[in-house]
Design an enzyme around this catalytic site. Structure first.
Site, PDB file in Angstrom:
ATOM      1  N   ARG A   1       0.869  -1.349   0.068  1.00  0.00           N
ATOM      2  CA  ARG A   1      -0.178  -0.032   0.065  1.00  0.00           C
ATOM      3  C   ARG A   1       0.873   1.306  -0.086  1.00  0.00           C
ATOM      4  O   ARG A   1       1.275   1.626  -1.007  1.00  0.00           O
ATOM      5  CB  ARG A   1      -0.968   0.073   1.511  1.00  0.00           C
ATOM      6  CG  ARG A   1      -1.761  -1.073   0.712  1.00  0.00           C
ATOM      7  CD  ARG A   1      -2.606  -1.300   1.937  1.00  0.00           C
ATOM      8  NE  ARG A   1      -3.854   0.036   2.415  1.00  0.00           N
ATOM      9  CZ  ARG A   1      -4.948   0.318   1.646  1.00  0.00           C
ATOM     10  NH1 ARG A   1      -5.636  -0.303   0.783  1.00  0.00           N
ATOM     11  NH2 ARG A   1      -5.912   1.020   2.599  1.00  0.00           N
TER      12      ARG A   1
ATOM     13  N   ASP B   1      -2.879  10.882   9.803  1.00  0.00           N
ATOM     14  CA  ASP B   1      -3.714  10.770   9.212  1.00  0.00           C
ATOM     15  C   ASP B   1      -4.923  11.475   9.617  1.00  0.00           C
ATOM     16  O   ASP B   1      -4.912  11.982  10.746  1.00  0.00           O
ATOM     17  CB  ASP B   1      -4.427   9.350  10.137  1.00  0.00           C
ATOM     18  CG  ASP B   1      -6.013   8.434   8.794  1.00  0.00           C
ATOM     19  OD1 ASP B   1      -7.326   9.310   8.851  1.00  0.00           O
ATOM     20  OD2 ASP B   1      -5.550   7.704   8.381  1.00  0.00           O
TER      21      ASP B   1
ATOM     22  N   TYR C   1      -7.776   3.774  16.912  1.00  0.00           N
ATOM     23  CA  TYR C   1      -6.879   3.295  16.245  1.00  0.00           C
ATOM     24  C   TYR C   1      -6.259   5.232  15.863  1.00  0.00           C
ATOM     25  O   TYR C   1      -5.493   6.232  16.097  1.00  0.00           O
ATOM     26  CB  TYR C   1      -7.338   3.794  14.692  1.00  0.00           C
ATOM     27  CG  TYR C   1      -6.823   4.455  13.516  1.00  0.00           C
ATOM     28  CD1 TYR C   1      -5.830   3.514  12.924  1.00  0.00           C
ATOM     29  CD2 TYR C   1      -7.322   5.645  12.918  1.00  0.00           C
ATOM     30  CE1 TYR C   1      -5.509   4.060  12.472  1.00  0.00           C
ATOM     31  CE2 TYR C   1      -6.709   5.895  11.782  1.00  0.00           C
ATOM     32  CZ  TYR C   1      -5.679   5.429  11.103  1.00  0.00           C
ATOM     33  OH  TYR C   1      -5.153   6.019   9.933  1.00  0.00           O
TER      34      TYR C   1
END
Length: 223
Positions: A14, A122, A135
């Site tokens: 990825r 993120d 997360y």
């Protein structure tokens, strides 16, 4: 002149794979961290489970010269409130502890080369995502780790982060997932791993940029 050396964690799949390819194209000599995956790129392979502190320390011991550290490897999966504590240790060790341990363990080599660290954060380190408490919190930690390290390691080492949003659909997502995602992005498209890789290379070379978290999300966080 010797080529610059980059260590990329999670380099077999990825985003990590795309980042490693782009750095290779840019002339970097690669140290590729892999866990179970393989890589076709030339470079030195270091293997280990980054949730294991001893494995992280072993990787540090195998690096003698370094210009760029890309902390990419991470775990991502949903967590209910009932299993959030069970998932916490796993995701914290991989998403937050490992980048900190690698950054501190390799700081002397990066200072010697006046190098750089690029963390992969993120957009959900700044925005909550329902059903992903551990997360999101660990990625929020990566954002603050980036800023703290930028201050602590200056002036020799620059530290920045890329915050992807809508770069790649999750593994196993159905085809309609991407179409629904595009409707929520002002640019009406998914960026792809290459957009993240280009941004990592930019931050690796931007010699007056440090302590920044650059969102690469097609405007997703505007909606």
């Amino acid at each position: 002149m010797e080529p610059k050396v980059a260590l990329v964690t999670g380099a077999g799949v990825r985003l990590g794979q795309a980042i490693a390819h782009r750095l290779h194209q840019a002339g970097y000599e690669l140290i590729l961290h892999l866990h179970r995956s393989a890589s076709e790129l030339p470079g030195r392979i270091v293997r280990g489970d980054l949730s294991d502190r001893a494995a992280v320390e072993k990787i540090v011991d195998h690096v003698d010269r370094l210009d760029l550290l890309v902390n990419n490897a991470a775990g991502f999966h949903p967590s209910t409130l009932e299993n959030a504590l069970q998932d916490w240790d796993e995701l914290r060790k991989l998403n937050l502890d490992a980048p900190m341990l690698l950054s501190l363990g390799l700081a002397d080599r990066l200072k010697a080369s006046r190098g750089a660290i690029v963390n992969i954060a993120d957009i959900y380190g700044e925005l909550p995502l329902k059903g992903h408490l551990p997360y999101c919190v660990t990625k929020a930690g990566v954002v603050m780790l980036t800023r703290c390290l930028a201050l602590e390691l200056a002036p020799e080492v620059r530290v920045n982060a890329v915050a992807p949003g809508a770069a790649l659909p999750p593994s196993g997502a159905p085809p309609e997932y991407e179409e629904k995602l595009k409707q929520r992005i002002p640019l009406q498209r998914v960026g792809g791993a290459e957009s993240i890789a280009e941004t990592v290379l930019f931050l690796a070379q931007a010699d007056f940029v440090t302590g920044q978290v650059l969102r690469v999300d097609g405007g997703r966080t505007l909606t």
